[in-house]
Design a protein around this motif. Structure first.
Motif, PDB file in Angstrom:
ATOM      1  N   ARG A  30       0.975  -1.156  -0.192  1.00 13.93           N
ATOM      2  CA  ARG A  30      -0.033   0.025   0.162  1.00 13.93           C
ATOM      3  C   ARG A  30       0.895   1.119   0.026  1.00 13.93           C
ATOM      4  O   ARG A  30       0.386   2.281  -0.963  1.00 13.93           O
ATOM      5  CB  ARG A  30      -1.014  -0.055   1.183  1.00 13.93           C
ATOM      6  N   ARG A  31       1.970   1.134   1.026  1.00 10.97           N
ATOM      7  CA  ARG A  31       2.756   2.433   0.813  1.00 10.97           C
ATOM      8  C   ARG A  31       3.470   2.690  -0.517  1.00 10.97           C
ATOM      9  O   ARG A  31       3.496   3.814  -0.940  1.00 10.97           O
ATOM     10  CB  ARG A  31       3.569   2.175   1.950  1.00 10.97           C
ATOM     11  N   SER A  33       2.619   1.490  -3.105  1.00  5.69           N
ATOM     12  CA  SER A  33       1.610   1.902  -4.534  1.00  5.69           C
ATOM     13  C   SER A  33       1.328   3.663  -4.199  1.00  5.69           C
ATOM     14  O   SER A  33       1.319   4.051  -5.485  1.00  5.69           O
ATOM     15  CB  SER A  33       0.275   1.241  -4.306  1.00  5.69           C
ATOM     16  N   LYS A  34       1.257   3.945  -3.100  1.00  2.27           N
ATOM     17  CA  LYS A  34       1.239   5.532  -3.009  1.00  2.27           C
ATOM     18  C   LYS A  34       2.326   6.169  -3.613  1.00  2.27           C
ATOM     19  O   LYS A  34       2.242   7.071  -4.222  1.00  2.27           O
ATOM     20  CB  LYS A  34       0.993   5.953  -1.542  1.00  2.27           C
ATOM     21  N   SER A  55      -4.292  -5.006  -8.802  1.00  2.00           N
ATOM     22  CA  SER A  55      -3.305  -4.906  -7.495  1.00  2.00           C
ATOM     23  C   SER A  55      -3.045  -6.372  -7.221  1.00  2.00           C
ATOM     24  O   SER A  55      -1.960  -6.675  -6.367  1.00  2.00           O
ATOM     25  CB  SER A  55      -4.237  -4.682  -6.366  1.00  2.00           C
TER      26      SER A  55
END
Length: 81
Positions: A30-31, A33-34, A55
Protein backbone atom coordinates in the motif's frame (compact mmCIF):
# COMPACT_ATOMS: atom_id res chain seq x y z
CA UNK A 1 22.31 1.81 12.98
CA UNK A 2 21.50 -0.84 15.53
CA UNK A 3 19.79 -4.08 14.59
CA UNK A 4 16.63 -2.87 16.35
CA UNK A 5 16.60 0.37 14.36
CA UNK A 6 17.18 -1.61 11.16
CA UNK A 7 14.22 -3.86 11.94
CA UNK A 8 12.07 -0.80 12.62
CA UNK A 9 13.09 0.65 9.25
CA UNK A 10 12.23 -2.62 7.52
CA UNK A 11 8.83 -2.60 9.18
CA UNK A 12 8.26 1.06 8.34
CA UNK A 13 8.83 0.29 4.65
CA UNK A 14 6.71 -2.86 4.76
CA UNK A 15 9.55 -5.29 4.21
CA UNK A 16 10.42 -8.60 5.85
CA UNK A 17 13.92 -10.02 5.46
CA UNK A 18 14.06 -13.67 4.38
CA UNK A 19 16.80 -16.06 3.32
CA UNK A 20 16.07 -15.10 -0.30
CA UNK A 21 16.03 -11.33 0.21
CA UNK A 22 13.14 -9.05 1.05
CA UNK A 23 9.43 -9.79 0.91
CA UNK A 24 6.80 -7.09 0.74
CA UNK A 25 4.00 -6.98 3.29
CA UNK A 26 0.49 -5.78 2.48
CA UNK A 27 1.21 -2.52 4.32
CA UNK A 28 4.39 -2.17 2.28
CA UNK A 29 2.43 -2.75 -0.92
CA UNK A 30 0.00 0.00 0.00
CA UNK A 31 2.77 2.43 0.90
CA UNK A 32 4.74 1.68 -2.26
CA UNK A 33 1.58 1.98 -4.37
CA UNK A 34 1.15 5.51 -3.04
CA UNK A 35 4.76 6.22 -4.01
CA UNK A 36 4.04 4.83 -7.48
CA UNK A 37 1.04 7.18 -7.75
CA UNK A 38 3.34 10.09 -6.91
CA UNK A 39 5.78 8.94 -9.58
CA UNK A 40 2.94 8.69 -12.10
CA UNK A 41 1.92 12.28 -11.29
CA UNK A 42 5.51 13.28 -12.03
CA UNK A 43 5.18 11.68 -15.47
CA UNK A 44 6.92 8.35 -14.85
CA UNK A 45 5.70 6.06 -17.67
CA UNK A 46 6.72 2.85 -15.88
CA UNK A 47 4.69 3.76 -12.80
CA UNK A 48 1.75 4.55 -15.08
CA UNK A 49 1.97 1.11 -16.75
CA UNK A 50 2.34 -0.72 -13.45
CA UNK A 51 -0.60 1.05 -11.80
CA UNK A 52 -2.77 0.04 -14.74
CA UNK A 53 -2.29 -3.60 -13.70
CA UNK A 54 -4.66 -5.27 -11.22
CA UNK A 55 -3.53 -5.05 -7.60
CA UNK A 56 -3.01 -8.82 -7.45
CA UNK A 57 -0.68 -8.89 -10.47
CA UNK A 58 2.77 -10.25 -9.50
CA UNK A 59 4.51 -7.64 -11.66
CA UNK A 60 2.81 -4.84 -9.73
CA UNK A 61 3.87 -6.42 -6.45
CA UNK A 62 7.45 -6.75 -7.69
CA UNK A 63 7.53 -3.09 -8.77
CA UNK A 64 6.25 -2.06 -5.34
CA UNK A 65 8.78 -4.32 -3.63
CA UNK A 66 11.54 -2.57 -5.57
CA UNK A 67 10.20 0.84 -4.54
CA UNK A 68 10.13 -0.27 -0.88
CA UNK A 69 13.67 -1.64 -1.07
CA UNK A 70 14.84 1.60 -2.65
CA UNK A 71 13.24 3.67 0.12
CA UNK A 72 14.68 1.37 2.79
CA UNK A 73 18.16 1.51 1.26
CA UNK A 74 18.01 5.30 1.03
CA UNK A 75 17.08 5.48 4.72
CA UNK A 76 19.87 3.07 5.71
CA UNK A 77 22.48 5.03 3.75
CA UNK A 78 21.24 8.25 5.30
CA UNK A 79 21.79 6.77 8.75
CA UNK A 80 25.50 6.43 8.18
CA UNK A 81 25.71 2.65 7.72
Amino acid sequence: MSNGARQEALSRHGLVETEDGYELTLAGFRRASKRAQDLRKQGDPEADRILALPSDDPLRWEFCRCLAIDAFTTEIHGSGI
